[in-house]
Design a protein around this motif. Structure first.
Motif, PDB file in Angstrom:
ATOM      1  N   THR A   1       0.741  -1.313  -0.033  1.00 48.86           N
ATOM      2  CA  THR A   1       0.030  -0.058  -0.058  1.00 48.86           C
ATOM      3  C   THR A   1       0.817   1.247  -0.103  1.00 48.86           C
ATOM      4  N   GLY A   2       0.520   2.250  -0.964  1.00 51.31           N
ATOM      5  CA  GLY A   2       1.326   3.579  -0.625  1.00 51.31           C
ATOM      6  C   GLY A   2       2.160   3.975  -1.992  1.00 51.31           C
ATOM      7  N   LEU A   3       1.736   2.878  -3.277  1.00 49.53           N
ATOM      8  CA  LEU A   3       2.536   2.838  -4.373  1.00 49.53           C
ATOM      9  C   LEU A   3       4.031   2.558  -4.012  1.00 49.53           C
ATOM     10  N   LEU A   4       4.347   1.585  -3.123  1.00 55.50           N
ATOM     11  CA  LEU A   4       5.617   1.066  -2.917  1.00 55.50           C
ATOM     12  C   LEU A   4       5.777  -0.299  -3.037  1.00 55.50           C
ATOM     13  N   PHE A   5       7.272  -0.550  -3.140  1.00 49.85           N
ATOM     14  CA  PHE A   5       7.664  -1.806  -3.309  1.00 49.85           C
ATOM     15  C   PHE A   5       8.091  -2.095  -1.643  1.00 49.85           C
ATOM     16  N   SER A   6       8.036  -3.750  -1.333  1.00 46.97           N
ATOM     17  CA  SER A   6       8.465  -4.011   0.070  1.00 46.97           C
ATOM     18  C   SER A   6       9.884  -3.753   0.269  1.00 46.97           C
ATOM     19  N   GLU A   7      10.843  -4.052  -0.903  1.00 44.43           N
ATOM     20  CA  GLU A   7      12.188  -3.770  -0.845  1.00 44.43           C
ATOM     21  C   GLU A   7      12.690  -2.770  -2.100  1.00 44.43           C
ATOM     22  N   THR A   8      13.856  -2.016  -1.828  1.00 43.97           N
ATOM     23  CA  THR A   8      14.310  -1.263  -2.843  1.00 43.97           C
ATOM     24  C   THR A   8      15.551  -1.746  -3.415  1.00 43.97           C
ATOM     25  N   GLU A   9      16.039  -2.699  -2.838  1.00 49.28           N
ATOM     26  CA  GLU A   9      17.281  -3.581  -3.270  1.00 49.28           C
ATOM     27  C   GLU A   9      17.196  -4.870  -3.378  1.00 49.28           C
TER      28      GLU A   9
ATOM     29  N   LYS B   1       9.837   1.808  -7.323  1.00 44.04           N
ATOM     30  CA  LYS B   1      11.212   1.628  -7.973  1.00 44.04           C
ATOM     31  C   LYS B   1      12.118   1.161  -7.246  1.00 44.04           C
ATOM     32  N   GLY B   2      12.947   0.619  -7.457  1.00 44.35           N
ATOM     33  CA  GLY B   2      14.067  -0.180  -6.824  1.00 44.35           C
ATOM     34  C   GLY B   2      15.353  -0.560  -7.711  1.00 44.35           C
ATOM     35  N   VAL B   3      16.422  -1.415  -7.173  1.00 46.71           N
ATOM     36  CA  VAL B   3      17.402  -1.751  -8.028  1.00 46.71           C
ATOM     37  C   VAL B   3      17.782  -3.107  -7.836  1.00 46.71           C
ATOM     38  N   LEU B   4      17.887  -4.075  -8.684  1.00 44.73           N
ATOM     39  CA  LEU B   4      18.607  -5.522  -8.598  1.00 44.73           C
ATOM     40  C   LEU B   4      19.922  -5.312  -8.909  1.00 44.73           C
ATOM     41  N   ILE B   5      20.690  -5.601  -7.747  1.00 45.78           N
ATOM     42  CA  ILE B   5      22.278  -5.302  -7.806  1.00 45.78           C
ATOM     43  C   ILE B   5      22.701  -6.892  -8.089  1.00 45.78           C
ATOM     44  N   ILE B   6      23.364  -6.780  -9.406  1.00 49.93           N
ATOM     45  CA  ILE B   6      24.133  -8.037  -9.601  1.00 49.93           C
ATOM     46  C   ILE B   6      25.277  -8.227  -9.091  1.00 49.93           C
TER      47      ILE B   6
END
Length: 283
Positions: free
Chosen positions: A169-177, A276-281
């Protein structure tokens, strides 16, 4: 059901005008498209006015708004006789009819951006004042069920690493990384705990802003739903379909070979700025 001169629950809103105007239910056979009555709005001096009903709309849902309209000598500076959603103005507006027309169907489709109560207008004038008469019949507001693009079935396979991410809720993802090793088959379990549809799209480094800006333009694309609101030129690493509220999708993909920071976002128009967030490889 008739409440005075208007259908029960309907009200009049006048923005500007002069002279005589009238809003009423008409039952004359020549003034009815189907059923037993229609709504007539008329002005002899020029008005920008409407008869409207209030309805509750859901966030992120695409709607169609339509009616049959007949006009008699509609003229002046306005757009004529049309429908619109007052709170969305020209973003949810049908074509305006001017002059004299037998019954013609008008329709518009729009995406409602937030949960709220809105006014559906039978509008006479519209950004200007009109004179003449217009009849409105068979007014319809319908939720459009998206036909999302069918995803190719992925053969069952062993995965080397697993990730989890939720839309909340709140236009968010549970994790940003999120962190993952390179070049491995990966299961990403995407859960939508929110009350509106969301997706998850992982894109190439450095393309977050351009992809996000392109999603905003998809509100006017009639095929956006079938594309899962992913722009054609997006450099996609992996993506889910639009996932309905309280649903889960398991995305299986191979992580990029090159270490780096791969942005992810929800591409439903307007959501990308917060979701939004980022997938770190990892190296």
């Amino acid at each position: 059901m008739i409440d005075g001169k208007l259908p029960k629950g309907w009200q009049v809103r006048t923005y500007s005008g002069s002279g005589f105007m009238e809003h009423l239910v008409e039952r004359a056979r020549k003034a009815v498209k189907s059923g037993k009555s229609s709504l007539r709005i008329s002005s002899n001096g020029g008005h920008d006015t409407s008869a409207y009903a209030s309805v509750d709309l859901k966030s992120g849902v695409r709607y169609s708004l339509s009616a049959w309209i007949k006009t008699d000598k509609v003229a002046g500076g306005g757009m004529g006789a049309l429908l619109n959603v007052h709170e969305l103005q020209q973003k949810a507006m049908t074509k305006g009819l001017r002059g004299t027309n037998d019954w013609r169907r008008v329709e518009t489709a729009f995406v409602n951006p937030s949960n709220r109560r809105v006014s559906v207008n039978c509008l006479f004038g519209g950004w200007g004042r009109s004179t003449g008469k217009a009849w409105f019949d068979d007014i319809s507001l319908n939720e459009m069920i998206p036909v999302y693009r069918k995803e190719n079935k992925v053969a069952s396979r062993e995965v080397d690493q697993s990730l989890r991410l939720d839309a909340v809720t709140g236009l968010l993802f549970s994790e940003t990384e999120l962190k993952a090793r390179p070049g491995l088959w990966t299961s990403l379990r995407f859960g939508n705990t929110d009350n509106m549809p969301h997706n998850l799209v992982i894109v190439a480094p450095g393309t977050y802003e351009s992809v996000g800006a392109a999603t905003d333009l998809m509100l006017s694309d009639p095929d956006a739903g079938s594309k899962n609101y992913v722009p054609d030129d997006a450099k996609v690493i992996a993506q889910t379909p639009m996932v309905l509220p309280k649903s889960t999708f398991e995305l299986v993909f191979k992580t990029p070979e090159n270490p780096g920071r791969y942005p992810f976002l929800c591409t439903f128009p307007g959501h990308w700025r917060l979701m939004k967030g980022v997938l770190i490889i990892l190296p």
